[in-house]
Design an enzyme around this catalytic site. Structure first.
Site, PDB file in Angstrom:
ATOM      1  N   ASP A  96       0.780  -1.229   0.000  1.00  0.00           N
ATOM      2  CA  ASP A  96       0.000   0.000   0.000  1.00  0.00           C
ATOM      3  C   ASP A  96       0.813   1.280   0.000  1.00  0.00           C
ATOM      4  O   ASP A  96       0.346   2.334   0.419  1.00  0.00           O
ATOM      5  CB  ASP A  96      -0.896  -0.004   1.248  1.00  0.00           C
ATOM      6  CG  ASP A  96      -0.094  -0.223   2.523  1.00  0.00           C
ATOM      7  OD1 ASP A  96       1.132  -0.026   2.486  1.00  0.00           O
ATOM      8  OD2 ASP A  96      -0.688  -0.602   3.547  1.00  0.00           O
ATOM      9  N   GLU A 118      -0.033  -9.065  -0.927  1.00  0.00           N
ATOM     10  CA  GLU A 118      -0.613  -8.485   0.297  1.00  0.00           C
ATOM     11  C   GLU A 118      -1.853  -7.644  -0.077  1.00  0.00           C
ATOM     12  O   GLU A 118      -2.036  -6.505   0.352  1.00  0.00           O
ATOM     13  CB  GLU A 118       0.384  -7.639   1.097  1.00  0.00           C
ATOM     14  CG  GLU A 118      -0.028  -7.447   2.545  1.00  0.00           C
ATOM     15  CD  GLU A 118       0.899  -6.556   3.353  1.00  0.00           C
ATOM     16  OE1 GLU A 118       0.810  -5.312   3.230  1.00  0.00           O
ATOM     17  OE2 GLU A 118       1.712  -7.091   4.127  1.00  0.00           O
ATOM     18  N   GLU A 132      -2.154   5.116   2.915  1.00  0.00           N
ATOM     19  CA  GLU A 132      -2.066   3.698   2.547  1.00  0.00           C
ATOM     20  C   GLU A 132      -3.416   3.080   2.184  1.00  0.00           C
ATOM     21  O   GLU A 132      -3.504   2.275   1.264  1.00  0.00           O
ATOM     22  CB  GLU A 132      -1.417   2.897   3.685  1.00  0.00           C
ATOM     23  CG  GLU A 132       0.076   3.161   3.861  1.00  0.00           C
ATOM     24  CD  GLU A 132       0.399   4.430   4.621  1.00  0.00           C
ATOM     25  OE1 GLU A 132      -0.534   5.095   5.137  1.00  0.00           O
ATOM     26  OE2 GLU A 132       1.588   4.790   4.698  1.00  0.00           O
ATOM     27  N   ARG A 215       2.398   8.729   8.787  1.00  0.00           N
ATOM     28  CA  ARG A 215       2.072  10.119   8.462  1.00  0.00           C
ATOM     29  C   ARG A 215       0.930  10.665   9.321  1.00  0.00           C
ATOM     30  O   ARG A 215       0.959  11.807   9.754  1.00  0.00           O
ATOM     31  CB  ARG A 215       1.713  10.240   6.976  1.00  0.00           C
ATOM     32  CG  ARG A 215       2.919  10.500   6.092  1.00  0.00           C
ATOM     33  CD  ARG A 215       2.520  10.720   4.650  1.00  0.00           C
ATOM     34  NE  ARG A 215       3.562  11.409   3.895  1.00  0.00           N
ATOM     35  CZ  ARG A 215       4.673  10.840   3.442  1.00  0.00           C
ATOM     36  NH1 ARG A 215       4.920   9.588   3.690  1.00  0.00           N
ATOM     37  NH2 ARG A 215       5.558  11.544   2.760  1.00  0.00           N
TER      38      ARG A 215
HETATM   39  C1  UD1 Z   1       6.625   4.988   3.618  1.00  0.00           C
HETATM   40  C2  UD1 Z   1       5.248   4.539   3.129  1.00  0.00           C
HETATM   41  C3  UD1 Z   1       4.478   3.860   4.266  1.00  0.00           C
HETATM   42  C4  UD1 Z   1       5.310   2.741   4.901  1.00  0.00           C
HETATM   43  C5  UD1 Z   1       6.666   3.295   5.306  1.00  0.00           C
HETATM   44  C6  UD1 Z   1       7.529   2.180   5.845  1.00  0.00           C
HETATM   45  C7  UD1 Z   1       4.069   5.938   1.491  1.00  0.00           C
HETATM   46  C8  UD1 Z   1       3.249   7.136   1.279  1.00  0.00           C
HETATM   47  N1  UD1 Z   1       4.474   5.711   2.737  1.00  0.00           N
HETATM   48  O1  UD1 Z   1       6.398   5.977   4.602  1.00  0.00           O
HETATM   49  O2  UD1 Z   1       3.292   3.310   3.768  1.00  0.00           O
HETATM   50  O3  UD1 Z   1       4.652   2.265   6.038  1.00  0.00           O
HETATM   51  O4  UD1 Z   1       7.310   3.861   4.169  1.00  0.00           O
HETATM   52  O5  UD1 Z   1       8.588   2.659   6.567  1.00  0.00           O
HETATM   53  O6  UD1 Z   1       4.326   5.221   0.564  1.00  0.00           O
HETATM   54  N2  UD1 Z   1      14.006   8.672   4.784  1.00  0.00           N
HETATM   55  C9  UD1 Z   1      15.394   8.599   4.789  1.00  0.00           C
HETATM   56  N3  UD1 Z   1      15.976   7.396   4.472  1.00  0.00           N
HETATM   57  C10 UD1 Z   1      15.255   6.297   4.154  1.00  0.00           C
HETATM   58  C11 UD1 Z   1      13.853   6.382   4.186  1.00  0.00           C
HETATM   59  C12 UD1 Z   1      13.250   7.588   4.494  1.00  0.00           C
HETATM   60  O7  UD1 Z   1      16.073   9.567   5.060  1.00  0.00           O
HETATM   61  O8  UD1 Z   1      15.845   5.241   3.863  1.00  0.00           O
HETATM   62  C13 UD1 Z   1      13.356   9.967   5.125  1.00  0.00           C
HETATM   63  C14 UD1 Z   1      13.427  10.976   3.968  1.00  0.00           C
HETATM   64  O9  UD1 Z   1      13.554  12.249   4.496  1.00  0.00           O
HETATM   65  C15 UD1 Z   1      12.042  10.797   3.324  1.00  0.00           C
HETATM   66  C16 UD1 Z   1      11.189  10.588   4.552  1.00  0.00           C
HETATM   67  O10 UD1 Z   1      11.977   9.751   5.401  1.00  0.00           O
HETATM   68  O11 UD1 Z   1      11.673  11.929   2.564  1.00  0.00           O
HETATM   69  C17 UD1 Z   1       9.834   9.995   4.326  1.00  0.00           C
HETATM   70  O12 UD1 Z   1       9.879   8.812   3.547  1.00  0.00           O
HETATM   71  P1  UD1 Z   1       8.533   8.298   2.814  1.00  0.00           P
HETATM   72  O13 UD1 Z   1       8.837   7.047   2.082  1.00  0.00           O
HETATM   73  O14 UD1 Z   1       7.930   9.400   2.044  1.00  0.00           O
HETATM   74  O15 UD1 Z   1       7.551   8.056   4.020  1.00  0.00           O
HETATM   75  P2  UD1 Z   1       7.505   6.943   5.129  1.00  0.00           P
HETATM   76  O16 UD1 Z   1       6.918   7.567   6.339  1.00  0.00           O
HETATM   77  O17 UD1 Z   1       8.818   6.268   5.233  1.00  0.00           O
END
Ligand code: UD1
Ligand code: UDP
Length: 380
Positions: A96, A118, A132, A215
């Site tokens: 999701d 899933e 999600e 989020r």
């Molecule tokens: C994402 C998914 C969420 C999932 C989660 C798992 C979406 C909208 N959200 O949310 O469904 O539960 O991943 O963890 O698809 N960042 C880093 N390094 C990383 C990963 C993230 O620095 O390896 C930071 C960055 O600033 C990035 C921010 O985290 O911009 C947010 O990452 P994002 O994938 O947008 O959101 P998640 O909350 O991780």
């Protein structure tokens, strides 16, 4: 030969798709390639390294504090080029995330068949979890084949109008990963390099293992969670709270500001999957807003308190080993206190159950794909 492209972007997708990728790659009569969007970077790479998966394509899209529309837009346009180059018969997406939905949408526009792994989880509320629930509803509508973990998920898919013949009940691949990893990693010292963690495990203190990143929990809910952790740390100095903090600045900054330098709270960077599995095995309570941990906890016999108002994974709620505690600090403290102080309450929640899978989900997915290779090869 049937050509499959698996598209993943985030840590949980990599953990849950690893067994599928490894299983498909072993098959002689099909080709399996992997594309990472790198919606996550370091957190994704940690998992790929552990499972020794080398992506064939890497879109490398992640930026700091990325926004939902940007993630989806970048993936759509970059994947279109990859699909034209790779020419897959089937694209496999998972769950999701924005990666899942964007990869499915890009395949739909190119008339490439989509298998959704899933599939069928629902809360029925588009705002929870956000985005999600929307991503998974939309992905269902454009996917051709739906690999559903549980009978509840199958029922949701049928209610969404999916034909029974296109739903395959498989169990959740996260249990495949958990069992695989659990078996592989036995010793702490080799896996856990942070001496603070090794020391706590050796001290046999009760560990409350925390994750929180969603989020919809950013802002005030996360502040309430931190407040609850401070209260718990004060009330039960004999316990240790370990919180591997998500690198999202909207999580990382407030959590470190609120909790750093508290004597019995350890904040760490996100842990490698095997390290985290070891910690889960040693934990007394799992306190989390994660989806995957809600599935792993019951399999390990660990009580899971979920920092959400509603869940798309109600199976373990019914069995009593998972409880929804929301994000109000008073409620969180109350539920943790009950488990720390009452043996009976703890025993009730620490039954080992497996409502989500038996470790053979990837094998079932592979078997179905092989059996249906001819149909999958035909153009839509
Ligand atoms: C994402 C998914 C969420 C999932 C989660 C798992 C979406 C909208 N959200 O949310 O469904 O539960 O991943 O963890 O698809 N960042 C880093 N390094 C990383 C990963 C993230 O620095 O390896 C930071 C960055 O600033 C990035 C921010 O985290 O911009 C947010 O990452 P994002 O994938 O947008 O959101 P998640 O909350 O991780
Ligand atoms: N996990 C991990 N390291 C950590 C925290 C979690 O490997 O520091 C694993 C956890 O065991 C589970 C998955 O990551 O399999 C959950 O990922 P996340 O909470 O990011 O996503 P969600 O499950 O909420 O989609």
């Amino acid at each position: 030969m049937l050509k499959i492209l698996v598209v993943i972007g985030t840590r949980p997708e990599a953990i849950k798709m690893a067994p599928v990728i490894l299983s498909l790659k072993k098959q002689k009569k099909l080709i399996c390639e992997v594309c990472v969007t790198a919606q996550h970077r370091d957190m994704l790479d940690q998992v790929l390294t552990f499972f020794q998966i080398k992506p064939d394509y890497d879109l490398n899209i992640m930026t700091g504090n990325q926004q939902l529309n940007t993630i989806t837009a970048k993936i759509l346009s970059a994947l279109d080029e990859i699909y034209q180059q790779c020419k897959p018969d089937l694209v496999l997406v998972h769950g999701d995330t924005n990666t899942s939905f964007a990869a499915a949408l890009a395949a739909f526009y190119r008339k490439i068949k989509i298998g959704h792994i899933e599939a069928g989880m629902r809360t029925g509320n588009l705002q929870l979890p956000f985005p999600e629930e929307g991503n998974r509803v939309l992905t269902t509508q454009i996917s051709n084949y739906h690999f559903a973990p549980t009978k509840e998920n199958v029922a949701h898919l049928k209610r969404s109008g999916v034909k029974t013949k296109n739903i395959i009940k498989t169990g959740n691949t996260v249990i495949d990963s958990l069992l695989l990893t659990s078996k592989k990693v036995k010793s702490f010292t080799s896996a856990i390099t942070d001496s603070r963690l090794t020391d706590i495990i050796q001290s046999k203190k009760k560990i409350i293992l925390v994750t929180g990143h969603r989020r919809e929990n950013l802002g005030n809910p996360l502040a309430q969670i931190c407040d609850a952790l401070l209260q718990i740390a004060n009330k039960f100095p004999e316990t240790t709270i370990i919180y591997p903090v998500h690198p999202n600045p909207n999580v990382n900054k407030p959590v470190y500001a609120a909790l750093n330098n508290t004597p019995n709270i350890i904040l760490t960077h996100p842990l490698d999957y095997p390290d985290f599995v070891l910690l889960m095995k040693h934990a007394y309570i799992l306190l989390t807003d994660s989806g995957g941990i809600q599935e792993e906890g019951p399999s390990l016999g660990k009580p899971v308190l979920v920092l959400r108002e509603i869940t798309e994974r109600p199976e373990a709620l019914k069995a009593g080993t998972v409880k929804l505690v929301g994000t109000k600090s008073k409620n969180i403290v109350q539920h943790v206190s009950a488990l720390v102080t009452s043996k009976t309450a703890y025993q009730k929640m620490s039954l080992k159950i497996n409502p989500y899978g038996d470790g053979n989900a990837a094998a079932r997915i592979t078997k179905w794909i092989k059996a249906n290779a001819q149909i999958l090869k035909k153009t839509t």
